[in-house]
Design a protein around this motif. Structure first.
Motif, PDB file in Angstrom:
ATOM      1  N   GLY A  28       0.848  -1.191   0.000  1.00  0.00           N
ATOM      2  CA  GLY A  28       0.000   0.000   0.000  1.00  0.00           C
ATOM      3  C   GLY A  28       0.881   1.237   0.000  1.00  0.00           C
ATOM      4  O   GLY A  28       1.986   1.213   0.540  1.00  0.00           O
ATOM      5  N   SER A  29       0.428   2.307  -0.629  1.00  0.00           N
ATOM      6  CA  SER A  29       1.247   3.529  -0.663  1.00  0.00           C
ATOM      7  C   SER A  29       0.355   4.749  -0.840  1.00  0.00           C
ATOM      8  O   SER A  29      -0.786   4.641  -1.271  1.00  0.00           O
ATOM      9  CB  SER A  29       2.276   3.469  -1.811  1.00  0.00           C
ATOM     10  N   ALA A 135      -0.904  10.949   5.201  1.00  0.00           N
ATOM     11  CA  ALA A 135      -0.319  10.006   4.235  1.00  0.00           C
ATOM     12  C   ALA A 135      -0.311   8.582   4.789  1.00  0.00           C
ATOM     13  O   ALA A 135      -0.576   7.623   4.056  1.00  0.00           O
ATOM     14  CB  ALA A 135       1.097  10.450   3.877  1.00  0.00           C
ATOM     15  N   VAL A 136      -0.019   8.426   6.076  1.00  0.00           N
ATOM     16  CA  VAL A 136       0.014   7.087   6.690  1.00  0.00           C
ATOM     17  C   VAL A 136      -1.391   6.483   6.686  1.00  0.00           C
ATOM     18  O   VAL A 136      -1.576   5.312   6.348  1.00  0.00           O
ATOM     19  CB  VAL A 136       0.600   7.134   8.124  1.00  0.00           C
ATOM     20  N   LYS A 137      -2.401   7.285   7.046  1.00  0.00           N
ATOM     21  CA  LYS A 137      -3.781   6.769   7.048  1.00  0.00           C
ATOM     22  C   LYS A 137      -4.206   6.372   5.631  1.00  0.00           C
ATOM     23  O   LYS A 137      -4.819   5.324   5.427  1.00  0.00           O
ATOM     24  CB  LYS A 137      -4.745   7.814   7.622  1.00  0.00           C
ATOM     25  N   ALA A 138      -3.871   7.212   4.638  1.00  0.00           N
ATOM     26  CA  ALA A 138      -4.227   6.913   3.243  1.00  0.00           C
ATOM     27  C   ALA A 138      -3.529   5.643   2.756  1.00  0.00           C
ATOM     28  O   ALA A 138      -4.136   4.813   2.067  1.00  0.00           O
ATOM     29  CB  ALA A 138      -3.864   8.096   2.349  1.00  0.00           C
ATOM     30  N   PHE A 141      -5.174   2.597   4.278  1.00  0.00           N
ATOM     31  CA  PHE A 141      -6.436   2.359   3.578  1.00  0.00           C
ATOM     32  C   PHE A 141      -6.176   1.611   2.269  1.00  0.00           C
ATOM     33  O   PHE A 141      -6.973   0.760   1.860  1.00  0.00           O
ATOM     34  CB  PHE A 141      -7.128   3.701   3.298  1.00  0.00           C
ATOM     35  N   ASN A 142      -5.071   1.928   1.618  1.00  0.00           N
ATOM     36  CA  ASN A 142      -4.712   1.335   0.330  1.00  0.00           C
ATOM     37  C   ASN A 142      -4.043  -0.045   0.466  1.00  0.00           C
ATOM     38  O   ASN A 142      -3.912  -0.771  -0.509  1.00  0.00           O
ATOM     39  CB  ASN A 142      -3.768   2.299  -0.412  1.00  0.00           C
ATOM     40  N   THR A 143      -3.647  -0.410   1.683  1.00  0.00           N
ATOM     41  CA  THR A 143      -2.885  -1.656   1.898  1.00  0.00           C
ATOM     42  C   THR A 143      -3.744  -2.902   1.683  1.00  0.00           C
ATOM     43  O   THR A 143      -4.859  -2.997   2.190  1.00  0.00           O
ATOM     44  CB  THR A 143      -2.282  -1.674   3.317  1.00  0.00           C
ATOM     45  N   ARG A 171      -8.180  -6.370   3.902  1.00  0.00           N
ATOM     46  CA  ARG A 171      -8.117  -4.912   3.943  1.00  0.00           C
ATOM     47  C   ARG A 171      -8.176  -4.475   5.405  1.00  0.00           C
ATOM     48  O   ARG A 171      -8.930  -5.042   6.196  1.00  0.00           O
ATOM     49  CB  ARG A 171      -9.295  -4.284   3.188  1.00  0.00           C
ATOM     50  N   LEU A 172      -7.406  -3.475   5.747  1.00  0.00           N
ATOM     51  CA  LEU A 172      -7.417  -2.969   7.122  1.00  0.00           C
ATOM     52  C   LEU A 172      -8.499  -1.913   7.293  1.00  0.00           C
ATOM     53  O   LEU A 172      -8.702  -1.089   6.408  1.00  0.00           O
ATOM     54  CB  LEU A 172      -6.061  -2.346   7.475  1.00  0.00           C
ATOM     55  N   SER A 173      -9.162  -1.939   8.440  1.00  0.00           N
ATOM     56  CA  SER A 173     -10.122  -0.877   8.747  1.00  0.00           C
ATOM     57  C   SER A 173      -9.343   0.326   9.281  1.00  0.00           C
ATOM     58  O   SER A 173      -8.539   0.201  10.206  1.00  0.00           O
ATOM     59  CB  SER A 173     -11.118  -1.352   9.799  1.00  0.00           C
TER      60      SER A 173
END
Length: 271
Positions: A28-29, A135-138, A141-143, A171-173
């Protein structure tokens, strides 16, 4: 007068650009550009062994690299800031339920997923901590983490089988993942999303991590100046209010990107 040099009010953020899935060889990035502040976050999921004190959970590891061309971030300055950011992220994510770490466990005491979160500071233009937390939260979310099956033979030997299907993933919540809101005290007022010039005028700032529901999970004071208790309570209230709006705006963008799927035009971090 609630009016800043660039025309914003004290509680207004500058326009931020958020894009996910910008680095191909990661789980994810995300890239966040907040005017001159430019952050790239890549997350890699690797198999590891759970920590002794939490045998049924996975965990996150943070690495921060300050590649900014700012003179104050060269050499030791960049190293110290990188360590400070990593420590702050560990503290923010140490609160209960920020990420469901139990979902990262494959086999209690034996195997778990470790998420290596690499933060790259490409350019520094003020308000670094807020931009990094977005950026970390986004990126979380993409991971996408491959699904795993644990097979056991007659002798009791366990074998791990990874799914090859890119759509068969976990997918992570990110509902409980906090974002940092930095409030900089200038005179008798406090402002959010301070520019470099405003940061130079501020003697003390408060870093507040806030969830989407407005709950404060951690606080940290930075700067050489002091803050009186009344100011701190005011800043906490502002942080909660601004933090909730920040989460709503970010989630809206992430959901829009998700709906577009592969049809969305990508800028990438070289754009």
């Amino acid at each position: 007068e609630d009016l800043r040099v660039d025309g914003r009010g004290c509680e207004d953020y500058r326009c931020a650009e958020v894009e996910t899935d910008v680095v191909s060889n990661t789980s994810g990035s995300a890239r966040v550009k907040l005017v001159e502040t430019d952050i790239l976050v890549g997350i890699k999921a690797e198999m590891g062994t759970p920590k002794l004190e939490k045998p049924d959970e996975g965990y996150l590891e943070f690495f921060v690299d300050c590649s900014s061309n700012s003179p104050e971030l060269e050499g030791r300055g960049g190293e110290e800031l990188g360590t400070d950011i990593a420590n702050t992220l560990y503290r923010v994510f140490s609160c209960e339920n920020s990420v469901d770490l139990k979902s990262l466990c494959i086999n209690p005491k034996e195997h778990c997923w470790v998420l290596y979160v690499d933060v790259l500071l490409l350019e520094c233009g003020g308000n670094i901590f807020d931009a990094i937390s977005i950026a970390v939260k986004a990126a979380l979310f993409n991971t996408r983490i491959p699904k795993v099956r644990v097979l056991e033979d007659e002798e009791g030997t366990k074998e791990i089988e990874l799914s090859d299907d890119p759509y068969d993933c976990i997918r992570l919540s990110v509902d409980e993942v906090p974002c940092i809101v930095t409030l900089s005290k200038i005179g008798y007022r406090h402002v959010v999303d301070a520019t470099l010039q405003e940061e130079a005028c501020s003697l003390a700032s408060l870093l507040i991590s806030v969830t989407s529901k407005g709950a404060i999970t951690s606080m940290k004071k930075v700067g050489k100046g002091s803050l009186d208790p009344e100011s701190i309570f005011e800043m906490m209230e502002t942080g909660q209010r601004v933090g909730k709006s920040l989460h709503i705006a970010l989630q809206k963008i992430l959901d829009e990107e998700e709906r577009l799927g592969t049809s969305r035009p990508k800028v990438g971090f070289l754009g």
